[in-house]
Design a protein around this motif. Structure first.
Motif, short mmCIF file in Angstrom:
data_model
loop_
_atom_site.label_atom_id
_atom_site.label_comp_id
_atom_site.label_asym_id
_atom_site.label_seq_id
_atom_site.Cartn_x
_atom_site.Cartn_y
_atom_site.Cartn_z
N SER A 20 26.82 26.13 56.10
CA SER A 20 25.94 25.14 55.47
C SER A 20 26.79 23.98 54.97
O SER A 20 27.83 24.18 54.34
N ALA A 43 22.64 25.05 58.33
CA ALA A 43 21.94 24.06 57.50
C ALA A 43 22.79 22.80 57.40
O ALA A 43 24.00 22.87 57.17
N LYS A 67 18.90 25.91 61.35
CA LYS A 67 17.54 26.08 60.85
C LYS A 67 17.05 24.88 60.04
O LYS A 67 15.86 24.60 60.00
N LYS A 68 17.97 24.18 59.37
CA LYS A 68 17.57 23.12 58.44
C LYS A 68 18.33 21.84 58.76
O LYS A 68 19.56 21.84 58.77
N PHE A 70 18.32 17.87 57.43
CA PHE A 70 17.83 16.86 56.49
C PHE A 70 18.68 15.61 56.64
O PHE A 70 19.81 15.53 56.16
N ASP A 92 13.14 23.59 59.22
CA ASP A 92 12.98 22.46 58.32
C ASP A 92 13.55 21.20 58.97
O ASP A 92 14.71 21.18 59.39
N GLU A 227 22.41 23.99 49.05
CA GLU A 227 21.04 23.58 48.76
C GLU A 227 20.86 23.44 47.25
O GLU A 227 20.21 22.53 46.76
N GLU A 268 15.71 26.74 47.92
CA GLU A 268 15.02 26.45 49.17
C GLU A 268 14.29 25.12 49.02
O GLU A 268 13.61 24.88 48.01
#
Length: 553
Positions: A20, A43, A67-68, A70, A92, A227, A268
């Motif tokens: 991440s 992430a 998976k994520k 942003f 996401d 996160e 999350e």
């Protein structure tokens, strides 16, 4: 941490267990780094930096565990990479606040926890696989059409869905030979290849300039959830400038924690909207919801503290309790209790994969009315005790009891932001005269009633502003004028319950009366609450009343 410069992927590759990566709210710049080289990444959080430029179509190729993603609030442009849409584990996606252009690619996933394309330059039809996404996820893209938006797509208008340079190429096809087009595309590909090689060599040359102290600091904190860090970026900056060390708690129920507790907690991302981001954090005492707000500089620090403490004193079954708040110069954090069943909007528009029957919807609207009435009792000196009443701000607890959230914030929000984004600004009097009244919240309540009964999403909330597309209340009133039956407007999911249609129609009358454009004719919240509480799940006489005409309204 106010970091700047560029990201060196070669250095990150020295971290074999990196899954991440988060640099949210910093000042990193340059093109999209080659994160695809870190195949184990799950992430990626780059929100609110200064990254820019086109992301190559293969920019996410091979990241099967990701998976994520942003990337919000940067300067990315060009197409949304097709490799991003093909990621098999993606849950996401937040790309809002960039300059992405062209059409939306067909994403492999069909159900997302977070999906946000707000405020880009996207055009064309929304892919069928994304038609079940909340319509607000596409706001600020004037060229989009098709479900779930109210703007239909017009056939044979393919050039309107293309980027400017693509339109130019299409026009050339009518006058140039195919051979010339092939040469032009070959030259373009060569130029892009040279540019890619240039940036690649430039990044490798920066390898020797990496700050070893930053790498050491990153390694020492690699066990902390990135996160969770993103939640506290604003708080960390505020701490430096204001000397504030912890949250200010407005409830004394044994659930107190400090910044370090929240930093260590797993988190999350629940969503990102016009006000800021929302997170679910797992504390020792249980889950909480943390909301970040960037548009709260309408009042000074002491006034803000007083207002938050006043909100914290609210105690009602249908009000989501405020637990604590954190004051920062640029951003604020509000901490609420967690509601197990997500928002009303998620259930009405299919994101939760469940349907609400008539008894549950009636229970919800009765609770909403009671919660709104309590706000007016506690804040009789304010014109808009709620101001932002909509289905996504009604959350549901384990027993589907509704709880209002994001209430009482008009007093501390920037006026310009209120006028542009808050639901109260969509009412006729505010749209025309910018003068909200006590009946403005009643208008929002009426829209919520119509949304709950019809299952349709209000167009004004999708646009985040004023526009010409048909409003929900306009659509309902038009059908009523023509003479109608309950099946013409009531959600089909409700019509299976034949012995409740008469009560549904009564609620529809209340909603329409709350949506009168004339303030004199509009029902106020007090009368609406009384009438709503009088409703029953079934008709007393057992009749469906489906033949009621518009004259009875």
């Amino acid at each position: 941490m106010e970091l700047s410069g560029t990201i060196d992927i070669d250095t990150l590759l020295e971290l074999p267990n990196l899954i991440s990566f988060s640099v949210i709210n910093n000042d990193f710049e340059g093109p999209m780094p080659e994160f695809k080289r870190i195949a184990s990444l799950r992430a990626l959080f780059l929100t609110n930096n200064k990254f820019s430029g086109h992301i190559p179509d293969d920019g996410f190729e091979g990241m099967r565990r990701l998976k994520k993603v942003f990337l919000a609030e940067n300067g990315f442009n060009g197409h949304i990479p097709r490799s991003l849409a093909k990621l098999p584990a993606l849950l996401d996606v937040d790309l809002h606040g960039n300059n992405f252009q062209g059409i939306i690619p067909e994403f492999q996933q069909r159900h997302f926890r977070v999906f946000n394309l707000v405020n880009n330059l996207l055009v064309g039809p929304i892919p069928e696989g994304l038609s079940n996404v909340d319509p607000s996820s596409y706001a600020g893209n004037k060229g989009l059409c098709g479900k779930p938006l109210s703007q239909p797509c017009i056939r044979n208008t393919k050039p309107n869905f293309m980027l400017p340079h693509e339109e130019k190429e299409i026009r050339k096809q009518h006058t140039l030979f195919t051979a010339i087009m092939v040469v032009a595309l070959t030259v373009l590909a060569s130029i892009l290849t040279l540019i890619f090689i240039h940036f690649h060599r430039r990044k490798r040359a920066q390898h020797s300039t990496v700050d070893e102290a930053q790498v050491k600091s990153y390694r020492s904190n690699s066990t902390v959830s990135s996160e969770s860090k993103s939640i506290l970026v604003a708080a960390g900056k505020s701490k430096k400038s204001n000397g504030d060390e912890d949250f200010s708690f407005v409830r004394k129920d044994g659930k107190e924690f400090d910044l370090q507790d929240l930093l260590k907690a797993s988190a999350e991302v629940l969503g990102s909207g016009s006000f800021g981001s929302t997170y679910k954090a797992m504390m020792l005492s249980g889950p909480i919801v943390v909301k970040r707000f960037k548009q709260m500089s309408n009042v000074g620090k002491h006034q803000f503290f007083d207002h938050m403490k006043r909100l914290g004193r609210l105690r009602h079954t249908n009000i989501l309790p405020l637990i604590a708040f954190y004051y920062g110069k640029e951003e604020k954090l509000l901490v609420y209790e967690f509601a197990e069943n997500s928002s009303l909007a998620s259930h009405l528009h299919g994101r939760c994969g469940s349907k609400l029957d008539w008894p549950t919807r009636l229970k919800i609207i009765k609770g909403v009315a009671r919660g709104l009435a309590h706000l007016y009792e506690e804040f009789p000196d304010q014109k808009l005790p709620h101001g932002h009443l909509k289905s996504s701000n009604v959350v549901l607890d384990r027993s589907f009891e509704p709880r209002l959230t994001e209430y009482g914030l008009v007093a501390v929000m920037n006026k310009k932001h209120v006028q542009q984004f808050m639901c109260s600004s969509k009412s006729p009097e505010v749209s025309q005269y910018e003068k909200p009244s006590e009946k403005t919240d009643a208008w929002c309540l009426g829209i919520l009633i119509l949304e709950l009964l019809t299952g349709k999403f209000p167009a004004s909330y999708v646009r985040h502003g004023k526009g010409a597309s048909e409003e929900l209340e306009t659509w309902v009133k038009a059908i009523v004028k023509e003479g109608w039956s309950g099946g013409d407007v009531i959600d089909k999911e409700l019509l299976v319950e034949k012995n409740g249609e008469g009560q549904m129609l009564k609620l529809l009358r209340i909603g329409m009366s709350c949506c009168e454009w004339s303030l004199e004719n509009r029902m106020d919240w007090k009368e609406a609450m009384v009438k709503i509480q009088e409703l029953n799940v079934t008709d007393h006489d057992g009749n469906a009343c489906s033949g009621v005409t518009s004259k009875k309204y």
